[in-house]
Design a protein around this motif. Structure first.
Motif, PDB file in Angstrom:
ATOM      1  N   LEU A  20      41.329  29.599  36.921  1.00 15.13           N
ATOM      2  CA  LEU A  20      40.632  30.858  37.150  1.00 15.13           C
ATOM      3  C   LEU A  20      39.503  30.617  38.141  1.00 15.13           C
ATOM      4  CD1 LEU A  20      40.111  33.858  36.388  1.00 15.13           C
ATOM      5  CD2 LEU A  20      38.683  33.002  34.508  1.00 15.13           C
ATOM      6  N   ASN A  22      36.331  32.035  40.831  1.00 11.62           N
ATOM      7  CA  ASN A  22      35.407  32.991  41.430  1.00 11.62           C
ATOM      8  C   ASN A  22      35.331  32.640  42.911  1.00 11.62           C
ATOM      9  OD1 ASN A  22      33.338  34.553  42.398  1.00 11.62           O
ATOM     10  ND2 ASN A  22      31.755  33.709  41.058  1.00 11.62           N
ATOM     11  N   GLU A  52      42.619  35.165  39.493  1.00 17.36           N
ATOM     12  CA  GLU A  52      41.367  35.574  40.136  1.00 17.36           C
ATOM     13  C   GLU A  52      41.071  37.010  39.732  1.00 17.36           C
ATOM     14  OE1 GLU A  52      40.077  36.786  44.611  1.00 17.36           O
ATOM     15  OE2 GLU A  52      41.036  34.811  44.407  1.00 17.36           O
ATOM     16  N   GLY A  53      39.942  37.224  39.088  1.00 17.74           N
ATOM     17  CA  GLY A  53      39.563  38.569  38.687  1.00 17.74           C
ATOM     18  C   GLY A  53      38.838  39.300  39.793  1.00 17.74           C
ATOM     19  N   ARG A  54      38.998  40.622  39.799  1.00 12.28           N
ATOM     20  CA  ARG A  54      38.279  41.421  40.801  1.00 12.28           C
ATOM     21  C   ARG A  54      36.791  41.523  40.484  1.00 12.28           C
ATOM     22  NH1 ARG A  54      42.465  46.353  40.489  1.00 12.28           N
ATOM     23  NH2 ARG A  54      42.332  45.628  38.330  1.00 12.28           N
ATOM     24  N   ASP A  57      34.390  41.296  34.433  1.00 12.94           N
ATOM     25  CA  ASP A  57      35.125  41.818  33.268  1.00 12.94           C
ATOM     26  C   ASP A  57      36.604  41.466  33.347  1.00 12.94           C
ATOM     27  OD1 ASP A  57      32.853  42.899  32.133  1.00 12.94           O
ATOM     28  OD2 ASP A  57      33.172  44.901  32.980  1.00 12.94           O
ATOM     29  N   GLU A  58      37.191  41.622  34.525  1.00 15.51           N
ATOM     30  CA  GLU A  58      38.613  41.291  34.658  1.00 15.51           C
ATOM     31  C   GLU A  58      38.823  39.786  34.529  1.00 15.51           C
ATOM     32  OE1 GLU A  58      42.397  42.625  37.305  1.00 15.51           O
ATOM     33  OE2 GLU A  58      40.631  41.984  38.441  1.00 15.51           O
ATOM     34  N   ALA A  59      37.910  38.980  35.071  1.00 21.08           N
ATOM     35  CA  ALA A  59      38.026  37.531  34.925  1.00 21.08           C
ATOM     36  C   ALA A  59      37.970  37.135  33.455  1.00 21.08           C
ATOM     37  CB  ALA A  59      36.917  36.839  35.713  1.00 21.08           C
ATOM     38  N   ASP A  61      38.854  38.977  30.907  1.00 22.00           N
ATOM     39  CA  ASP A  61      40.133  39.398  30.311  1.00 22.00           C
ATOM     40  C   ASP A  61      41.236  38.406  30.634  1.00 22.00           C
ATOM     41  OD1 ASP A  61      38.965  41.664  29.235  1.00 22.00           O
ATOM     42  OD2 ASP A  61      39.639  43.004  30.836  1.00 22.00           O
ATOM     43  N   LEU A  62      41.272  37.925  31.872  1.00 19.26           N
ATOM     44  CA  LEU A  62      42.289  36.955  32.272  1.00 19.26           C
ATOM     45  C   LEU A  62      42.131  35.644  31.504  1.00 19.26           C
ATOM     46  CD1 LEU A  62      42.266  37.538  36.139  1.00 19.26           C
ATOM     47  CD2 LEU A  62      44.188  38.019  34.586  1.00 19.26           C
TER      48      LEU A  62
END
Length: 302
Positions: A20, A22, A52-54, A57-59, A61-62
Motif C-alpha cells: 500500500l 502513499n 493505492e488509495g485516493r 479513508d480509501e487507503a 479501507d484497502l
C-alpha cells in the motif's frame, strides 16, 4: 539496531502480500520508491497486490480489506502517517507489517533500523522474512507506535497542518515560532497507574517509542518491548528557555533540564483544556484521553 527496537522473533512464511503506497509522501518519493520496491518484491517470487488509495479513508479501507482477505503481510510505502494508518489494520492480528520508508520523518523506520534512502534495500528486509514483535499504545480502539503529543507540540502540529507553505520541517519550525508568541503553560491532570498528578506544564508526551517528528527524542529511553509507556512532562518554563531546550530534543539531552519529569506506567489518562492530541504525527483525539501499553501487539518485518 535502535535501542528501542524489539527482539528478533524469527522467520515468517510469505507468499502473497499487499503493498500500500502513499505516492505523495516525501514530496513524491512514495511513488518512485514504490516502483523500485515493487520490482524487487516481485522478482523475489512474492505475489504482490499493488494498492493505492485516493485519500486516507480509501487507503485505510484497502488496508483493512487486505488483512481481512488473508494477505500474509501488509507492506507500506510512505511515511509515519501511512504507518499509523496501517497499524490500525494489523494491530493484534499477527499479520506482519513491512515498511518502505518514503516520508519526511520516518521515525518507525528509525526504530527498526530500516534503510531510509534505498527502497530496494528496504524491500530486501521484507524478502528476508525476519520479524520483530513490538508493543503498541492504544486509546480505545485507536493505536499508535511512536509518541502522543499533548501540549505545545500538539498545538504546533495543528498550526502546521493548516499551513499550505512551506513544506517539510521548515513548516513546523515556522509554526513553532508563531505559537511561542502566545503560548502559556497548561493545567494538566494526569492519572499515572492510579496516582494523580496535577501540574502546569508546557507539554506532556506519552511515548511507546523514543521519538517522533523526524528524530525528536522527547521520550528518550523508551523501549518498544518493555510493556510500558514513557510519560514525559516538561513543566512551566520561560519562552526563551523553551527555545533553548528545543534543539536538545534531537539528541535526547533535554532530560537534564530542571523542568523535565519522567514516569514509566502501563496506563495513563491525560487531561488539559482545549488540546487536540497528535500521535504518529496524526490528529488523534481531544483530551482527556486514556492510553495503555499493549505488549506484543505488532509484528514488524525488519
Amino acid at each position: 539496531m535502535d535501542a528501542g527496537a524489539g527482539p528478533v522473533a524469527g522467520d515468517v512464511g510469505l507468499h502473497e502480500i499487499a503493498l500500500l503506497t502513499n505516492p505523495t509522501a516525501g514530496g513524491g518519493r512514495g511513488g518512485r520508491y514504490r516502483d523500485a520496491a515493487l520490482q524487487r518484491l516481485r522478482d523475489s517470487g512474492l505475489v504482490v497486490r499493488n494498492l493505492e488509495g485516493r485519500d486516507a479513508d480509501e487507503a485505510a479501507d484497502l488496508a483493512r480489506a487486505s488483512v481481512a482477505d488473508g494477505v500474509e503481510a501488509l507492506v507500506l510505502c510512505g511515511g509515519d502517517g501511512l504507518v499509523h494508518l496501517g497499524v490500525q489494520a494489523v494491530a493484534g492480528t499477527g499479520v506482519p507489517l513491512g515498511i518502505i520508508p518514503a516520508g519526511t520523518g520516518n521515525d518507525v523506520a528509525r526504530y527498526l533500523d530500516l534503510p531510509r534512502k534505498d527502497p530496494v534495500a528496504a524491500a530486501d528486509r521484507v524478502v528476508a522474512r525476519r520479524t520483530r514483535t513490538l508493543d503498541l499504545a492504544r486509546s480505545g480502539s485507536h493505536w499508535f507506535v511512536t509518541v502522543m503529543a499533548a501540549g505545545f507540540d500538539a498545538i504546533v502540529n495543528e498550526r502546521a497542518n493548516a499551513m499550505r507553505w512551506p513544506r517539510g520541517q521548515m513548516r513546523y519550525n515556522l509554526a513553532t515560532v508563531a505559537e511561542l508568541r502566545t503560548f502559556h503553560p497548561l493545567p494538566y491532570t494526569l492519572d499515572l497507574d492510579g496516582a494523580t498528578r496535577r501540574v502546569d506544564a508546557m507539554l506532556v508526551a506519552v511515548g511507546n517509542g523514543p521519538s517522533f517528528g523526524g528524530g525528536l527524542r522527547i521520550t528518550e529511553g523508551a523501549l518498544l518491548d518493555d510493556g510500558l509507556l514513557d510519560v514525559v512532562i516538561i513543566k512551566e518554563m520561560s519562552r526563551a528557555k523553551l527555545v533553548r531546550t528545543y534543539p536538545k530534543l534531537f539528541s535526547g539531552t533535554h532530560t537534564t533540564v530542571a523542568e523535565y519529569e519522567h514516569h514509566r506506567v502501563r496506563r495513563v489518562t491525560v487531561a488539559a483544556p482545549g488540546i487536540v492530541a497528535y500521535a504518529d504525527g496524526e490528529r488523534f483525539g481531544e483530551l482527556p484521553l486514556t492510553v495503555e501499553a499493549v505488549p506484543g501487539a505488532l509484528v514488524a518485518l525488519a
